[in-house]
Structures are given as structure tokens and as C-alpha cells.
Design an enzyme around this catalytic site. Structure first.
Site, PDB file in Angstrom:
ATOM      1  N   ASP A 253       0.852  -1.184   0.000  1.00  0.00           N
ATOM      2  CA  ASP A 253       0.000   0.000   0.000  1.00  0.00           C
ATOM      3  C   ASP A 253       0.892   1.239   0.000  1.00  0.00           C
ATOM      4  OD1 ASP A 253      -2.983   0.887   0.462  1.00  0.00           O
ATOM      5  OD2 ASP A 253      -1.756   2.170   1.743  1.00  0.00           O
ATOM      6  N   LEU A 254       0.553   2.204  -0.861  1.00  0.00           N
ATOM      7  CA  LEU A 254       1.378   3.405  -0.980  1.00  0.00           C
ATOM      8  C   LEU A 254       1.066   4.378   0.150  1.00  0.00           C
ATOM      9  CD1 LEU A 254       1.217   4.069  -4.830  1.00  0.00           C
ATOM     10  CD2 LEU A 254       2.816   2.628  -3.539  1.00  0.00           C
ATOM     11  N   ASP A 296      -4.416   2.319  -4.733  1.00  0.00           N
ATOM     12  CA  ASP A 296      -2.958   2.378  -4.621  1.00  0.00           C
ATOM     13  C   ASP A 296      -2.423   1.135  -3.928  1.00  0.00           C
ATOM     14  OD1 ASP A 296      -4.065   2.950  -2.178  1.00  0.00           O
ATOM     15  OD2 ASP A 296      -2.587   4.448  -1.615  1.00  0.00           O
TER      16      ASP A 296
END
Length: 646
Positions: A253-254, A296
Site C-alpha cells: 500500500d502506498l 494504490d
């Protein structure tokens, strides 16, 4: 009179049909020849009834067996054309030889033997036409080369019966040729239609394959998507389970992606996602597969002989690659990545369970090791087990009787009196005991019970607030789900109006996550509450990525400075500067500032010198029951100076 070769596929179809008829052709020639030779055995020379028929029969039988054996053998268009052409060339000499041989037998014997010769020639030519219907040119050759000499011989015999027979055979042969041409035309059309259908089927299959490929491909980043991930995961898990191999699932996960979307727009966010996908694709090989799960969030499937150390090393390289700056053309941005791994056979009874473990490891990474790698371990297994117990229990809990509220004072620094109370949820479960809000609130948000909890607790909190003095406000926390729909906000408005409490005495606390998922809807919901007269406080200010942008874009009335900036503030010059900056921001925007987490006199002294107006923390009071709030309100003032709770 030539073998057509304009369409290779049609030539193949013609050859396939023809090859099944050729053995019958040679059977007819052989049996008819031997039958005629037998009836003339005693009256014609031996070379006509023994030697020549024997040689031809051996040739015919050999070729018939050859064609029969190879009738189902696959050949290409060139080979098919070559064999058809060879048969076409061979048709003329066989027709000439058989015709000459039968005519040579015509002078021998009586009328019956001569009639047999006529029958041989008539039935043979008709049989050959039938057998050669898929090779039109050969059928035409045989018809012409057999019927012309036969008709001439019948006419020259002077016998009326033979003349009639010759004419009859000519007419029947012409009819047979007409049938052959019609059949050949129909066969040609059917073959072409079949070829068109095959081409359409190939096209449809190609389209189907392409659609399947696209269905498993993320349209933005052009890497495999969520559907492909779970399909590949099931296959990889089954293979690892059967072969006793290792399998690791990584969920990425960004961190900091949402602010880029907010500040630069979705097109910039798309560029970031494409760049991250390209960087991840560099790690893809036979052992590592890369996927985009959505938003994302990305995923890795790692197979082969990898231990936990090598998986962590891979994760660190992935995080380092993602953390490199990204040029958007109009500016440079940077995102980091948190990554959670789960490995089989250490954990996971199936692919879905392994993914859930990896997802929980990601949750742990984002909570405690942001921009780092976490591998699912025994401690997290216990946490996840506890989470499942809480989730199952919450699903069947009698919330009306098991939920309660406590209230923590918010102190006005100048007067040292309570300006308000923050309502805090408590769950005392009869089966698993007291459960922290940090445990059950996220679960309630996940399983959809948060709306009921909010409404239930808001009614109780307002009932309590109605018993306080009019200058004491209620601070109440809202979940992101409470702001997600207009219907949810309208229910809150209905509860407020029914309570009889002045909306100006109510402050709703929201966090950054409450507005991140759908800013427009959250903003609309907040404005409805503001129009009603309620205050809105942005909680945990300073801990998120885009808090400052939300201050400018939301109709806020208060900001709550996170307690992490207050802890040991008397020893941390940086914390002093941060709090001072936030206070200046609030003054500039005419927002009230409330500082959370005040626990010591030293911290309070620094905050007071900075000009903080309101504080909250254990230094003044712990959360208390409803009845205690009244006692606390009566006992505040000068006596509060002497009240300290460690």
C-alpha cells in the site's frame, strides 16, 4: 479439367473427402475386371483374361489399400494438392487401358459375353463418376475417355441393342456429370462456408482470448489485476501444497498517495500508479509475479525456494524502488510503500487465508512500521484471532445494553474550568469482557454496525449533555461511514433535533480518514451539520498527510492538536515550534485550538506560555461516568488547581 488450387483450405477439404472414396474406386475396378475376365476365361487369349487382369488387379488392390490406410493421415495443403494432381494424371491412362482391354474382349464369345462387356463398361464408368465426384477433373477425364470409345464400339457393332445401350450410357453419363457438377458446386459452397465459419470461430476465439487477457489486466498500469491475482494465487497455493513448496504473498500500500491526488489531480495520481507499476514489474521473473489489486494497492506472489530473510530482503528492495522520486513533468513527488508478507507453509490453510494474513501484516506495517516490511508472525496471529473473536461477538452483541459512554473534560486554560466533555465509547461484553474502542470501532466500521453504534451513543450523549450547564459543550466522534451518505447525516440531524440540545453546544470530531475516501460527500455532510449550528473539529491534527489542505477546504470550527506533539514538549524544541505554528494557523483562520494528551505540569506550563486556550488530558481528569461529570463540574474552579491525575 485441372485440379483447383486457389484455396489451400478448400483443397484440403476436397482431399479429405476424396481420400475416403478412392479405396471404393479401386474395389469397383478390381471386382468388375475380374468378373469380366472370368466370363471370358475359356474364349479369349490368356494375356487378356489372366495376365493383364492379374497385373492390373495387383496395382489396383495395392493402391486401394494404400489410400485406405492413409485416409485419416494429416497432410498439408501442398501434399493434398500433389496427391490429387497425381490421381488426376493417373485417371487418363487407367481409363484408356481399361477401355481398350474391355473393347478387345468384345469380339469374343456369344451375345451374353458381349453384353457383359457392355455392362462392364457402363457400370464401371458410372461407379467411377460416383467415386470421383470430389475430383471433378478426373471424373470428366474418365467419362470422356470411356464413353467415347464405348459408344463408337456399340454403334459399329450394328446390333440394335448395343446401339441403344451405347446411347443410354451416354445419356446416363451426362446426367451423372450434371449431378456431379451440382454436387461439386454444393460441396465447394459448403466447404467455403465451413472455412468462413472456422475463420469466424478463430476470430471469436482470438477475441475471447483477448477479452480474457484484458479481463485479467489492469487497464491503467497494464499489469495483472485483482481477478488475475486471486486466480494465480489459487493455482500457486495448490501447487505449493501438493509439491511441498514455499509460497509468499506480499500486499503493498502506498503511503502519501492521497495527498498527491488531492494537490495535483487524478491525472498525476494515475502517472504515479503507472510509474510504481513499472518499478514493480522490474522485479517480475519466474518466481515473482506483480499485480494491482485496486486504488494504490499492489500485490506480489513469490514462489520457489525462499526463506523469510530473502522475502524480507525482496520487500526492502521493492520499498526502496518505490521510494525513489517520481517526475510528473510539472513537479517531482515522492511516495513510500508499506508491505505485508505472509508465507506458506508457516501460515494459511488456503490462498484466501494466506492473503488475509498478508493484508493484516500490511495493516501492522502501516500502523507501526510505515514505509517498511512486516512478515505475519505469531504475535499478529494472536491479534488476528482476537480480532475475529471480537468481530463475531460484536455481530451478535446486544449493543443497547452492552455499550456505554464515559466523558473526558476539555479544560479552558484561562478559567481552569471544563469548557466541555468528549464522549468516549465503551463496550463491556459479558462473554469476552471489556473491549477497547481501538478494537471494536474499526471492526464495527468493517461489518457495518458503526452506524447503529453512532446513533445509539449520540442519543445517550445528548441526553447527558442536556443535564449540563448551557455553557458546557459536548464533543462527539464521528466515523467516516457516518459522513458517507446524506441519509446517514440526516439521521444524525434528526437525533439532534429530537434531543432538544442546542446544536451550538455540539462539536463533532472527525479525522483525516473520514474525508479521504470521498471528500466531496464528506464535505457536503459536514456543511449540513455546520448549517445546523454544530461545530466541527479536525482530530489528531498533524499526524496525517493532508491535514493542512483540509483546514483550508473544510468548514471547520476547531482543531485538536495530537498528543504526540505534547509529550515531553518541555524537552523538545521541535514540538514547541510545531504547536506554536498550529496555534498561529488557528489564530489566522479564527479556529479554536484544543491540545490533547496533556499529562504533566511541565507540559501544561509550556503550553500555557504558548497561549493555548483549551487542553485535554490525564493531567486534569481521566474519562468519567455520567454521574461523575456533575460532581466534576461542581468541584472545578480553584480546587482544580490542586487536582492532578498521573
Amino acid at each position: 479439367m485441372k485440379v483447383p488450387n486457389e484455396n489451400p483450405e478448400l483443397t484440403l477439404s476436397q482431399f479429405e473427402a476424396f481420400s475416403k472414396q478412392v479405396p471404393l474406386l479401386y474395389f469397383i475396378l478390381t471386382t468388375n475386371m475380374l468378373s469380366l475376365a472370368w466370363t471370358h476365361r475359356d474364349i479369349a487369349p490368356a494375356y487378356l483374361v489372366i495376365y493383364l487382369p492379374a497385373v492390373l488387379s495387383i496395382i489396383f488392390v495395392a493402391r486401394g489399400i494404400g489410400w485406405f490406410v492413409s485416409r485419416n493421415r494429416k497432410v498439408d495443403a501442398a501434399q493434398a494438392y500433389h496427391r490429387l494432381k497425381a490421381t488426376n494424371r493417373l485417371a487418363a491412362p487407367i481409363a484408356i487401358f481399361c477401355t481398350g482391354w474391355s473393347v478387345a474382349l468384345l469380339p469374343y464369345g456369344d451375345g451374353f459375353q458381349q453384353a457383359h462387356v457392355a455392362f462392364f463398361m457402363a457400370i464401371t464408368v458410372i461407379g467411377c463418376i460416383f467415386c470421383l465426384m470430389h475430383l471433378r477433373s478426373a471424373a470428366m477425364v474418365v467419362t470422356v475417355l470411356v464413353n467415347a470409345p464405348f459408344f463408337l464400339a456399340m454403334v459399329l457393332s450394328g446390333e440394335e441393342t448395343f446401339v441403344a445401350t451405347g446411347i443410354n450410357v451416354i445419356l446416363v453419363s451426362m446426367a451423372m456429370i450434371a449431378v456431379l457438377l451440382t454436387h461439386y458446386r454444393d460441396f465447394h459452397q459448403l466447404a467455403e462456408q465451413r472455412l468462413v465459419l472456422q475463420a469466424q470461430n478463430k476470430t471469436m476465439k482470438a477475441l475471447s482470448d483477448e477479452n480474457l487477457r484484458l479481463a485479467n489486466l489492469d487497464s491503467l498500469t497494464l499489469i495483472a489485476n485483482r481477478r488475475s491475482f486471486f486466480h494465480t494465487l489459487d493455482q500457486a497455493f495448490a501447487r505449493a501444497q501438493s509439491e511441498g513448496g514455499m509460497l509468499a504473498i506480499g500486499v503493498i500500500d502506498l503511503d502519501g498517495f492521497k495527498p498527491i491526488n488531492d494537490m495535483y489531480g487524478h491525472s498525476a495520481g494515475d502517472k504515479v500508479l503507472v510509474e510504481v507499476a513499472e518499478r514493480l514489474s522490474r522485479f517480475a521473473d519466474g518466481a515473482v509475479s506483480v499485480f494491482r489489486l485496486g486504488g494504490d494497492e499492489f500485490a506480489l506472489i513469490v514462489t520457489g525456494n525462499h526463506d523469510e530473510a530473502s522475502v524480507v530482503a525482496l520487500g526492502n528492495r521493492v520499498c526502496d524502488a518505490i521510494a525513489q522520486r517520481i517526475n510528473l513533468g510539472g513537479g517531482v513527488v515522492q511516495v513510500t510503500a508499506s508491505l505485508g508478507f505472509a508465507t506458506f507453509p508457516q501460515v494459511g490453510a488456503n490462498g484466501q487465508e494466506l492473503y488475509e494474513r498478508a493484508d493484516y501484516a500490511l495493516y501492522t506495517a502501516k500502523k507501526h512500521h510505515r514505509a517498511g516490511v512486516v512478515v505475519f508472525n505469531a504475535e499478529q496471529a494472536d491479534e488476528l484471532s482476537r480480532q475475529k473473536v471480537v468481530e463475531e461477538t460484536l455481530q451478535v452483541a446486544d449493543l443497547e445494553t452492552e455499550l456505554s459512554l464515559v466523558f473526558q473534560p476539555i479544560i479552558d486554560v484561562a478559567s481552569r474550568r471544563p469548557a466541555g466533555f468528549e464522549a468516549l465509547a465503551r463496550w463491556n461484553c459479558p462473554t469476552i469482557g471489556p473491549v477497547s474502542p481501538a478494537e471494536f470501532i474499526p471492526i464495527a466500521e468493517y461489518n457495518g454496525r458503526i452506524g447503529l453504534i453512532t446513533r445509539l451513543l449520540l442519543e445517550r450523549a445528548l441526553k447527558t449533555a442536556a443535564t449540563w450547564p448551557d455553557d458546557v459543550f459536548l464533543s462527539f466522534n464521528l466515523s467516516p461511514h457516518d459522513l458517507a451518505t446524506a441519509e446517514g447525516v440526516n439521521r444524525l440531524v434528526g437525533i439532534i433535533r429530537a434531543s432538544g440540545v442546542d446544536p451550538r453546544r455540539i462539536t463533532f470530531e472527525i479525522t483525516e480518514t473520514a474525508v479521504m475516501s470521498d471528500f466531496e460527500q464528506a464535505n457536503a455532510s459536514i456543511r449540513i451539520l455546520r448549517q445546523l449550528g454544530c461545530g466541527i473539529a479536525l482530530d489528531d491534527f498533524g499526524t496525517g498527510y493532508a491535514s493542512l489542505s483540509y483546514v483550508h477546504r473544510l468548514p471547520l470550527s476547531k482543531i485538536k492538536v495530537d498528543g504526540s506533539f505534547v509529550r515531553e514538549i518541555h524537552r523538545k524544541e521541535t514540538s514547541v515550534k510545531i504547536v506554536k505554528s498550529v496555534l498561529a494557523l488557528c489564530a489566522e483562520m479564527r479556529l479554536e485550538a484544543i491540545v490533547e494528551g496533556v499529562e504533566t505540569e511541565n507540559e501544561m506550563a509550556i503550553l500555557e506560555t504558548l497561549g493555548v486556550g483549551s487542553v485535554q488530558g490525564y493531567h486534569f481528569a481521566r474519562p468519567m461516568a455520567e454521574a461523575e461529570t456533575h460532581a466534576f463540574l461542581k468541584g472545578t474552579g480553584a480546587s482544580l488547581e490542586n487536582r492532578r491525575v498521573s
